[in-house]
Design an enzyme around this catalytic site. Sequence first.
Site, PDB file in Angstrom:
ATOM      1  N   ASP A   1       0.855  -1.184   0.000  1.00 43.90           N
ATOM      2  CA  ASP A   1       0.000   0.000   0.000  1.00 43.90           C
ATOM      3  C   ASP A   1       0.896   1.241   0.000  1.00 43.90           C
ATOM      4  O   ASP A   1       1.913   1.253   0.692  1.00 43.90           O
ATOM      5  CB  ASP A   1      -0.851  -0.016   1.286  1.00 43.90           C
ATOM      6  CG  ASP A   1      -2.112   0.809   1.178  1.00 43.90           C
ATOM      7  OD1 ASP A   1      -2.744   0.791   0.113  1.00 43.90           O
ATOM      8  OD2 ASP A   1      -2.470   1.462   2.169  1.00 43.90           O
TER       9      ASP A   1
ATOM     10  N   PHE B   1       7.956   1.293  -0.870  1.00 44.13           N
ATOM     11  CA  PHE B   1       8.869   1.486   0.265  1.00 44.13           C
ATOM     12  C   PHE B   1       9.615   2.824   0.235  1.00 44.13           C
ATOM     13  O   PHE B   1      10.213   3.220   1.221  1.00 44.13           O
ATOM     14  CB  PHE B   1       9.895   0.333   0.385  1.00 44.13           C
ATOM     15  CG  PHE B   1       9.296  -0.980   0.781  1.00 44.13           C
ATOM     16  CD1 PHE B   1       8.934  -1.229   2.093  1.00 44.13           C
ATOM     17  CD2 PHE B   1       9.067  -1.969  -0.176  1.00 44.13           C
ATOM     18  CE1 PHE B   1       8.363  -2.448   2.468  1.00 44.13           C
ATOM     19  CE2 PHE B   1       8.497  -3.182   0.182  1.00 44.13           C
ATOM     20  CZ  PHE B   1       8.141  -3.424   1.501  1.00 44.13           C
TER      21      PHE B   1
ATOM     22  N   TYR C   1       2.348   4.855   1.097  1.00 47.78           N
ATOM     23  CA  TYR C   1       2.311   5.609   2.353  1.00 47.78           C
ATOM     24  C   TYR C   1       1.146   6.595   2.301  1.00 47.78           C
ATOM     25  O   TYR C   1       0.867   7.186   1.260  1.00 47.78           O
ATOM     26  CB  TYR C   1       3.621   6.373   2.556  1.00 47.78           C
ATOM     27  CG  TYR C   1       4.833   5.485   2.723  1.00 47.78           C
ATOM     28  CD1 TYR C   1       4.946   4.599   3.790  1.00 47.78           C
ATOM     29  CD2 TYR C   1       5.898   5.551   1.810  1.00 47.78           C
ATOM     30  CE1 TYR C   1       6.074   3.799   3.941  1.00 47.78           C
ATOM     31  CE2 TYR C   1       7.029   4.757   1.971  1.00 47.78           C
ATOM     32  CZ  TYR C   1       7.105   3.878   3.034  1.00 47.78           C
ATOM     33  OH  TYR C   1       8.218   3.087   3.192  1.00 47.78           O
TER      34      TYR C   1
ATOM     35  N   HIS D   1       8.257  -9.827   6.421  1.00 49.93           N
ATOM     36  CA  HIS D   1       8.155  -8.417   6.045  1.00 49.93           C
ATOM     37  C   HIS D   1       9.133  -7.603   6.895  1.00 49.93           C
ATOM     38  O   HIS D   1       9.365  -7.928   8.066  1.00 49.93           O
ATOM     39  CB  HIS D   1       6.723  -7.912   6.277  1.00 49.93           C
ATOM     40  CG  HIS D   1       6.437  -6.605   5.629  1.00 49.93           C
ATOM     41  ND1 HIS D   1       6.777  -5.400   6.213  1.00 49.93           N
ATOM     42  CD2 HIS D   1       5.868  -6.308   4.434  1.00 49.93           C
ATOM     43  CE1 HIS D   1       6.414  -4.417   5.402  1.00 49.93           C
ATOM     44  NE2 HIS D   1       5.860  -4.940   4.312  1.00 49.93           N
TER      45      HIS D   1
END
Length: 223
Positions: A66, A79, A68, A188
Amino acid sequence: MDVKIEESWKELLRPEFGKPYFGQIATLLKNEKMSNRTIYPPGGLIFNAFNTTPFDKVKIVLLGQDPYHGAGQAHGLSFSVQKPVPPPPSLGNIFKELHQDIGMPIPNHGDLTHWAQQGVLLLNASLTVRANEPMSHAKIGWAEFTDAVISKVSAGKEHVVFFLWGKFAQEKQVLVDETKHLVLKAAHPSPFSADKGFFGCRHFSKANQWLMKLGIDPIDWAL
């Protein structure tokens, strides 16, 4: 639908742009903007991952979930955050692993454009999100689109490394032909799970070793 996206991707993804689900995504985003909702990343950066990493340049796919959802963070690369925003926790852990793996100094910023320019497709499963509402666009059709992207990379290329970090990303493994690509799986990098198998995974050096073995230029991970 005429989507503003890099030409090689436009040609490859043209069938997706004509499907009803993609029209529904466009309509929903338009309606939310008209309702004065803030959407991240800004419109011109929604396809930044594709515009920065053309199809023929893809060497690695790094799948995020998703964008930010805070102001000034998302810029269309998974990221990654725009300068001068400090690296969020998951990205900080990625940098820690890079330091442990290859000795890379910890950067003072979180902009991963340099990776994308070398062939790291920084792909989020959802390409947009409402401000301060994580996962708010996870079910509007983006997953169908990005699954198609993964499938087309798998079918249309050879010798791509897929970084699948966390359960969500690992569910995409079925889309990858492992007879010609390398899948690297780990926990993760979020603070909740990084010590459960992300730290010590050495994916960055493993990916480069595999690419070099095949005569492909490795990624310069330094930022």
